[in-house]
Design a protein around this motif. Structure first.
Motif, PDB file in Angstrom:
ATOM      1  N   LEU A  94      48.190  42.079  36.443  1.00  0.00           N
ATOM      2  CA  LEU A  94      48.156  43.531  36.292  1.00  0.00           C
ATOM      3  C   LEU A  94      48.262  44.225  37.646  1.00  0.00           C
ATOM      4  CD1 LEU A  94      47.783  45.889  34.292  1.00  0.00           C
ATOM      5  CD2 LEU A  94      45.336  45.689  34.713  1.00  0.00           C
ATOM      6  N   PHE A  95      47.507  43.769  38.629  1.00  0.00           N
ATOM      7  CA  PHE A  95      47.545  44.349  39.968  1.00  0.00           C
ATOM      8  C   PHE A  95      48.935  44.213  40.586  1.00  0.00           C
ATOM      9  CE2 PHE A  95      47.179  43.708  44.572  1.00  0.00           C
ATOM     10  CZ  PHE A  95      46.687  44.957  44.939  1.00  0.00           C
ATOM     11  N   LEU A  96      49.533  43.025  40.492  1.00  0.00           N
ATOM     12  CA  LEU A  96      50.864  42.822  41.063  1.00  0.00           C
ATOM     13  C   LEU A  96      51.914  43.660  40.349  1.00  0.00           C
ATOM     14  CD1 LEU A  96      50.786  38.986  41.728  1.00  0.00           C
ATOM     15  CD2 LEU A  96      50.598  40.843  43.401  1.00  0.00           C
ATOM     16  N   GLY A  97      51.747  43.875  39.052  1.00  0.00           N
ATOM     17  CA  GLY A  97      52.658  44.741  38.315  1.00  0.00           C
ATOM     18  C   GLY A  97      52.581  46.181  38.791  1.00  0.00           C
ATOM     19  N   ILE A  98      51.383  46.663  39.043  1.00  0.00           N
ATOM     20  CA  ILE A  98      51.207  48.032  39.544  1.00  0.00           C
ATOM     21  C   ILE A  98      51.803  48.169  40.936  1.00  0.00           C
ATOM     22  CG2 ILE A  98      49.473  49.711  40.300  1.00  0.00           C
ATOM     23  CD1 ILE A  98      47.735  48.690  37.942  1.00  0.00           C
TER      24      ILE A  98
END
Length: 54
Positions: free
Chosen positions: A21-25
């Motif tokens: 999720l963090f890398l997607g953001i």
């Protein structure tokens, strides 16, 4: 498989899920296509109330 083993399995995936999720953001925020829009959002606190530009 018991409910307890399934629960432990999914609990171990929370770290992976949060990392994805963090890398997607981060990927979304640094895409060149979004640069102008996100820079405009970053300037919102610096604008005067009189500014009509968006």
């Amino acid at each position: 498989m018991t409910l307890e083993t399934i629960s432990e399995f999914f609990r171990s995936l929370w770290g992976v899920w949060l990392m994805v999720l963090f890398l997607g953001i981060v990927f979304y925020a640094f895409r060149p296509k979004n640069k102008d829009r996100l820079e405009a959002y970053g300037e919102i606190p610096l604008r005067d109330d009189d500014d009509k530009e968006r």
